[in-house]
Design an enzyme around this catalytic site. Structure first.
Site, mmCIF file in Angstrom:
data_model
loop_
_atom_site.group_PDB
_atom_site.id
_atom_site.type_symbol
_atom_site.label_atom_id
_atom_site.label_comp_id
_atom_site.label_asym_id
_atom_site.label_seq_id
_atom_site.Cartn_x
_atom_site.Cartn_y
_atom_site.Cartn_z
ATOM 1 N N GLU A 94 1.041 -1.235 0.129
ATOM 2 C CA GLU A 94 -0.100 0.010 -0.046
ATOM 3 C C GLU A 94 0.977 1.275 -0.100
ATOM 4 O OE1 GLU A 94 -3.762 0.995 -0.429
ATOM 5 O OE2 GLU A 94 -2.457 2.354 -0.200
ATOM 6 N N ASP A 142 -6.024 2.723 -8.817
ATOM 7 C CA ASP A 142 -6.109 4.039 -9.322
ATOM 8 C C ASP A 142 -5.961 4.103 -10.902
ATOM 9 O OD1 ASP A 142 -6.299 4.568 -6.751
ATOM 10 O OD2 ASP A 142 -3.981 5.399 -6.556
ATOM 11 N N LYS A 146 -6.391 11.170 -16.019
ATOM 12 C CA LYS A 146 -5.907 12.363 -17.149
ATOM 13 C C LYS A 146 -4.942 11.928 -18.257
ATOM 14 C CE LYS A 146 -6.393 16.026 -13.994
ATOM 15 N NZ LYS A 146 -5.498 17.025 -12.915
HETATM 16 C C1 LIG Z 1 -9.090 2.884 -5.077
HETATM 17 S S1 LIG Z 1 -8.306 2.039 -3.651
HETATM 18 C C2 LIG Z 1 -8.826 0.576 -3.932
HETATM 19 C C3 LIG Z 1 -8.475 -0.145 -2.558
HETATM 20 C C4 LIG Z 1 -8.863 -1.569 -2.367
HETATM 21 N N1 LIG Z 1 -8.225 -2.630 -3.227
HETATM 22 C C5 LIG Z 1 -10.257 -1.695 -2.404
HETATM 23 O O1 LIG Z 1 -10.806 -2.502 -3.261
HETATM 24 O O2 LIG Z 1 -11.163 -1.186 -1.623
HETATM 25 C C6 LIG Z 1 -6.570 1.959 -4.651
HETATM 26 C C7 LIG Z 1 -5.569 1.742 -3.511
HETATM 27 O O3 LIG Z 1 -4.202 1.416 -4.062
HETATM 28 C C8 LIG Z 1 -3.275 2.288 -3.552
HETATM 29 N N2 LIG Z 1 -2.328 2.389 -4.446
HETATM 30 C C9 LIG Z 1 -2.087 3.220 -5.484
HETATM 31 N N3 LIG Z 1 -0.957 2.970 -6.136
HETATM 32 C C10 LIG Z 1 -0.313 1.976 -5.630
HETATM 33 C C11 LIG Z 1 0.902 1.278 -5.842
HETATM 34 N N4 LIG Z 1 1.779 1.533 -6.694
HETATM 35 N N5 LIG Z 1 1.373 0.224 -5.071
HETATM 36 C C12 LIG Z 1 0.533 0.051 -3.928
HETATM 37 N N6 LIG Z 1 -0.701 0.594 -3.639
HETATM 38 C C13 LIG Z 1 -1.172 1.501 -4.524
HETATM 39 C C14 LIG Z 1 -3.791 3.196 -3.205
HETATM 40 O O4 LIG Z 1 -3.330 4.002 -1.836
HETATM 41 C C15 LIG Z 1 -5.331 2.964 -2.632
HETATM 42 O O5 LIG Z 1 -5.384 2.434 -1.282
#
Ligand SMILES: C[S@@+](CC[C@H](N)C(=O)[O-])C[C@H]1O[C@@H](n2cnc3c(N)ncnc32)[C@H](O)[C@@H]1O
Length: 236
Positions: A94, A142, A146
């Site tokens: 995370e 994510d 954009k």
């Molecule tokens: C939209 S949330 C989805 C969280 C979870 N998987 C869910 O379904 O509820 C995306 C998560 O990915 C994390 N994240 C984004 N880029 C990441 C990366 N490169 N490595 C690990 N975590 C990442 C963000 O901080 C966020 O907690």
């Protein structure tokens, strides 16, 4: 006077050796003092960069299989998967401190799951070695909406090819999203690696895959969004 390349290499090598040695001494001491009570061997979630690469997970834990979740969010899925699959060692990654700590709290009574603060894509590659990974879950990553940010999207052909050798035969990458433009993008990237993965695609329903509705799934379901998944299964 500027240092010679040899001096720099020597110093750097010494520092790396020292941190690897300190880490192994720490782990050995913890194992010895707790008599392999792995529950107490909580690796430091916030210090993933201090781990020696690749970590010999097999020497530290009983589990022979390793699976990963990238972007654990609230940590409910990692907890669900780890408690239902005790024979697997589960590693979560995370990027935010808040979510890392939230997930860590959810895992506190489990001895086969750890969460680390750090980028999941590079750490999945660097912290595991050849043919050790069974499953990689990436749920609702994510989408980098954009256009100017599309180059930051990590689920691309190169990563699929790089991680391929770390997966066992039949190992898989499971991806789900609510963002259809992003689904199309990732789908095109997966199609470029059909020589090394079998692809399965469809509408995403957590229970059909032994998963649970996560925080973001529920949030977007309420907003009436549709969900799609891609399951890429390694073929050797
Ligand atoms: C939209 S949330 C989805 C969280 C979870 N998987 C869910 O379904 O509820 C995306 C998560 O990915 C994390 N994240 C984004 N880029 C990441 C990366 N490169 N490595 C690990 N975590 C990442 C963000 O901080 C966020 O907690």
């Amino acid at each position: 006077m500027a240092k010679s390349i040899n001096e720099i290499v020597k110093k750097y090598r010494y520092q790396v050796r020292r941190s690897v040695r300190n880490y192994s001494i720490y782990v050995k001491k913890r194992i010895k003092s707790k008599n392999t009570d792995y529950n107490s061997l909580k690796l430091d979630s916030l210090a993933v960069n201090k781990l020696p690469y690749p970590v010999k997970w097999g020497e530290l834990f009983d589990q022979s299989q390793i699976s990963i979740e990238i972007g654990c969010g609230h940590g409910e899925l990692l907890r669900h998967l780890a408690s239902r699959n005790p024979d697997t060692l589960w590693l979560g990654f995370e990027v935010t401190k808040t979510y890392t700590l939230k997930t860590k709290k959810k895992l506190k009574d489990l001895d086969n799951a750890f969460v680390f603060k750090g980028d999941g894509y590079s750490n999945a590659l660097n912290l595991t070695s050849e043919a050790t990974l069974t499953k990689i879950y990436v749920l609702f990553p994510d989408p980098w909406h954009k256009k100017k940010h599309h180059k930051r999207r990590p689920l691309i052909e190169k990563w699929f090819r790089d991680i391929h050798s770390n997966l066992i035969d039949g190992g898989e990458i499971f991806f789900a999203t609510d963002w259809m433009e992003y689904y199309d993008f990732v789908s095109k990237e997966f199609k470029k690696v059909e020589d090394i993965y079998n692809l399965e695609v469809g509408t995403y329903l957590p229970e059909e895959h032994g998963l649970i509705p996560t925080h973001y799934y529920l949030k977007w379901k309420e907003m009436g969004r549709e969900f799609k998944y891609i399951r890429a299964i390694k073929i050797s």
